[in-house]
Design an enzyme around this catalytic site. Structure first.
Site, short mmCIF file in Angstrom:
data_model
loop_
_atom_site.label_atom_id
_atom_site.label_comp_id
_atom_site.label_asym_id
_atom_site.label_seq_id
_atom_site.Cartn_x
_atom_site.Cartn_y
_atom_site.Cartn_z
N HIS A 210 66.73 -59.34 -4.38
CA HIS A 210 65.71 -59.70 -3.39
C HIS A 210 64.63 -58.62 -3.26
CE1 HIS A 210 67.68 -57.78 0.48
NE2 HIS A 210 67.64 -56.94 -0.52
N ASP B 258 55.92 -59.58 4.89
CA ASP B 258 57.18 -58.90 4.60
C ASP B 258 57.06 -57.44 5.04
OD1 ASP B 258 59.60 -58.05 3.39
OD2 ASP B 258 59.28 -59.35 1.66
N HIS C 292 65.26 -63.46 -0.29
CA HIS C 292 63.92 -63.57 -0.85
C HIS C 292 63.90 -63.71 -2.36
CE1 HIS C 292 59.64 -62.53 0.78
NE2 HIS C 292 59.65 -63.64 0.07
N HIS D 237 58.67 -55.31 3.28
CA HIS D 237 58.90 -54.66 2.00
C HIS D 237 57.98 -55.24 0.94
CE1 HIS D 237 62.66 -54.75 4.37
NE2 HIS D 237 62.82 -53.51 3.94
#
Length: 330
Positions: free
Chosen positions: A156, A139, A112, A141
């Site tokens: 990322h 996502d 990412h 996260h």
């Protein structure tokens, strides 16, 4: 008996031509394998799946960049910054060129970190063309870490902070303006693993976030209705919708092929509804697909699921939608 065949009039974005950009790197991740993501998507027949929907596909293959040195944290607390910056520049230049050619760029990652480059290019394009940018971030996260507070130093985990001007200076400035994107342009959906420092960052930035509790309480339909609200601007402002799709957004029971799985994510139907509602806006103009790790997958099932979801993103539906044509075949 006559057989009806549904022929989509156009993909969801209103564009009929996409460019696939493979960026095979896991430079910003903690586990190796995401570098094989672009080829896994090709094995899963991404291009033919889009072509069946009437989309013209230009696959530029995999772009070249530095190898992963598996470096230790530097004095600023980051790993592989120079290599990550190089890959981000490659992503920026490739996405920028595709947008200049009026193509819809689909970045095939890779981890990412690459979204720093792709979204910087999209932001630059929007400034040049007078468009308003909306970034939908799917996502598990929040990716709001900075070098000062990152537990791992992995890049990322820093793209959102970087794009909002709070990450490494070289990454934050890729678009030619810092911040590249105002925090108000972001909407994050599906979060369920957020570091303590990121919780404070989300509040500080004022990010619009729908975590899994929100999805549980409101349902995916209402969450996506809110996330996509305002895309039909009553004042006629042209809006560019960018989707950054991290495979770990999905529950690992259906998508095991990712390096940072977190239990309790969206199931198959929730994910499909999410993509279908994005398609219904007709605003999709650029796309990241990241964090697919075939080394952790089972018989490429995660890549095949992603291709299935991308078809829905580009207008595949169970029944006919308004504007679709039907041919009657004997």
């Amino acid at each position: 008996m006559n057989m009806q065949t549904t022929i989509p009039s156009s993909p969801a974005s209103g564009q009929t031509s996409v460019t696939l950009l493979g960026l095979p790197t896991d430079i910003g991740a903690s586990r190796l394998g995401a570098a094989m993501g672009p080829d896994a998507l090709r094995v899963a027949q991404l291009a033919p799946a889009l072509q069946k929907l009437g989309v013209a596909v230009h696959d530029l293959g995999n772009l070249a960049g530095p190898a992963n040195p598996r470096g230790e944290r530097d004095a600023q607390g980051m790993r592989n910054l120079s290599e990550g910056l190089a890959w981000s520049r490659i992503a920026h230049d490739a996405v920028w060129q595709a947008l200049q050619q009026k193509q819809l760029p689909i970045l095939l990652g890779g981890d990412h970190t690459l979204a720093i480059g792709s979204i910087s290019a999209v932001a630059r394009h929007c400034r040049a063309s007078g468009k308003r940018l909306r970034v939908l971030w799917l996502d598990a996260h929040s990716d709001c870490n900075t070098p000062a507070n990152s537990p791992s130093g992995n890049l990322h985990g820093m793209p959102v902070a970087s794009l909002c001007g709070l990450g490494p200076a070289a990454l934050a400035a890729l678009s030619g303006s810092t911040p590249a994107v105002p925090a108000s342009a972001f909407c994050q959906v599906g979060l369920r693993s957020v570091d303590p420092s990121e919780k404070h960052m989300i509040r500080e930035l004022g990010l619009e976030v729908y975590d899994m509790r929100a999805i549980d309480e409101l349902g995916m339909r209402e969450v996506m209705r809110r996330a996509l609200a305002g895309l039909a601007d009553p004042e006629g402002t042209d809006i560019h919708l960018h989707l950054s799709f991290d495979v770990d957004f999905l529950d690992p029971d259906i998508a095991p092929g990712t390096g940072t799985p977190v239990r309790g994510g969206p199931n198959y139907r929730e994910a499909q509804l999410c993509m279908e509602m994005i398609a219904d806006t007709g605003r999709l103009a650029s796309l990241d697909i990241v964090e697919l790790n075939p080394a952790l997958d089972l018989h490429n099932q995660t890549a095949e699921l992603v291709v299935d979801l991308v078809q829905s993103l580009f207008g595949q539906s169970i029944l006919m939608r308004p504007g679709e044509d039907t041919l009657i075949q004997p």
